[in-house]
Design a protein around this motif. Sequence first.
Motif, PDB file in Angstrom:
ATOM      1  N   ASP A  78       0.827  -1.107   0.042  1.00  0.00           N
ATOM      2  CA  ASP A  78      -0.118  -0.060  -0.037  1.00  0.00           C
ATOM      3  C   ASP A  78       0.941   1.168   0.102  1.00  0.00           C
ATOM      4  O   ASP A  78       0.836   2.061  -0.745  1.00  0.00           O
ATOM      5  N   ARG A  79       1.946   1.174   0.864  1.00  0.00           N
ATOM      6  CA  ARG A  79       2.700   2.500   1.001  1.00  0.00           C
ATOM      7  C   ARG A  79       3.509   2.764  -0.325  1.00  0.00           C
ATOM      8  O   ARG A  79       3.722   3.752  -0.859  1.00  0.00           O
ATOM      9  N   ASP A 137       9.502   9.688  -1.690  1.00  0.00           N
ATOM     10  CA  ASP A 137      10.105   8.546  -1.044  1.00  0.00           C
ATOM     11  C   ASP A 137       9.263   7.785  -0.314  1.00  0.00           C
ATOM     12  O   ASP A 137       8.476   8.331   0.569  1.00  0.00           O
ATOM     13  N   GLU A 138       9.334   6.383  -0.119  1.00  0.00           N
ATOM     14  CA  GLU A 138       8.304   5.835   0.808  1.00  0.00           C
ATOM     15  C   GLU A 138       8.698   6.044   2.168  1.00  0.00           C
ATOM     16  O   GLU A 138       7.825   5.881   3.160  1.00  0.00           O
ATOM     17  N   LEU A 195       6.198   8.012   3.865  1.00  0.00           N
ATOM     18  CA  LEU A 195       4.946   7.358   4.499  1.00  0.00           C
ATOM     19  C   LEU A 195       5.218   6.397   5.367  1.00  0.00           C
ATOM     20  O   LEU A 195       4.211   5.475   5.494  1.00  0.00           O
ATOM     21  N   GLY A 196       6.319   6.394   6.034  1.00  0.00           N
ATOM     22  CA  GLY A 196       6.493   5.453   7.131  1.00  0.00           C
ATOM     23  C   GLY A 196       7.320   4.429   7.033  1.00  0.00           C
ATOM     24  O   GLY A 196       7.621   3.327   7.905  1.00  0.00           O
ATOM     25  N   ALA A 197       8.171   4.247   5.755  1.00  0.00           N
ATOM     26  CA  ALA A 197       8.895   3.096   5.393  1.00  0.00           C
ATOM     27  C   ALA A 197      10.259   3.368   6.203  1.00  0.00           C
ATOM     28  O   ALA A 197      10.816   4.336   6.216  1.00  0.00           O
ATOM     29  N   PRO A 198      10.876   2.270   6.770  1.00  0.00           N
ATOM     30  CA  PRO A 198      12.365   2.517   7.253  1.00  0.00           C
ATOM     31  C   PRO A 198      13.328   3.104   5.962  1.00  0.00           C
ATOM     32  O   PRO A 198      13.342   2.731   5.044  1.00  0.00           O
ATOM     33  N   GLU A 199      14.143   3.653   6.301  1.00  0.00           N
ATOM     34  CA  GLU A 199      15.115   4.479   5.329  1.00  0.00           C
ATOM     35  C   GLU A 199      15.797   3.628   4.449  1.00  0.00           C
ATOM     36  O   GLU A 199      15.727   3.812   3.325  1.00  0.00           O
TER      37      GLU A 199
END
Length: 216
Positions: free
Chosen positions: A51-52, A62-63, A66-70
Amino acid sequence: MVTPDPRARLLQLASQQGASLSGLSELIGRNSTYLQQFVRKGSPRKLEETDRRTLARFFGVDESELGAPEENSSVGTVTPKRGEWVDVPRLPLGASAGSGALALEEAPIGAFRFSARWLREQGLDPAQLSAIRVEGDSMEGTLRDGDEILVDRSPRPLRDGIHVVRTGDALLVKRLDTSRPGTIALVSDNPAYRTLELPSEDVQVIGRVVWKSGRL
């Protein structure tokens, strides 16, 4: 580096894009209240990876925003590698080639897939593209009722050509004539329709039509 709150960032991006949370929920295959609950009630606690990624690609961010780890993030509009494809959102509205279509809901209902290489060759930025349907016959000869058109929303100096414009609540696809200062003429390719001459301030140019597809 401060990591942005994904809920606040999602609201900001949706507002900038003019997209509703319900429409974005449908874009990722969820029920219409899914993202509303994510933003307002914190459920789910975080977006699922697929979804992200879909939302990041749609917004061109950049993901990680929206909450993705770097270490797991990816940019939605990085220059694609050779052979990759780009999904351009298809909006559920029509640009009227007739008397005018209302354009109130602009959440995506699908996408058209284009070659990333072709888009680069045309000088087009995927983040500035959207696809909509032509309604009516005033552009007959160039555009037919039911054709899908690719609209480039990149900010550029206005020039003559076929554009999608908004006048009031109506969305139109017309050929623009800007030869008269302070006036924009909306010209139909079908000679059965008269040219509309409007003050420049009454015409909002959404973008230039750069591609079309249609049924045989």
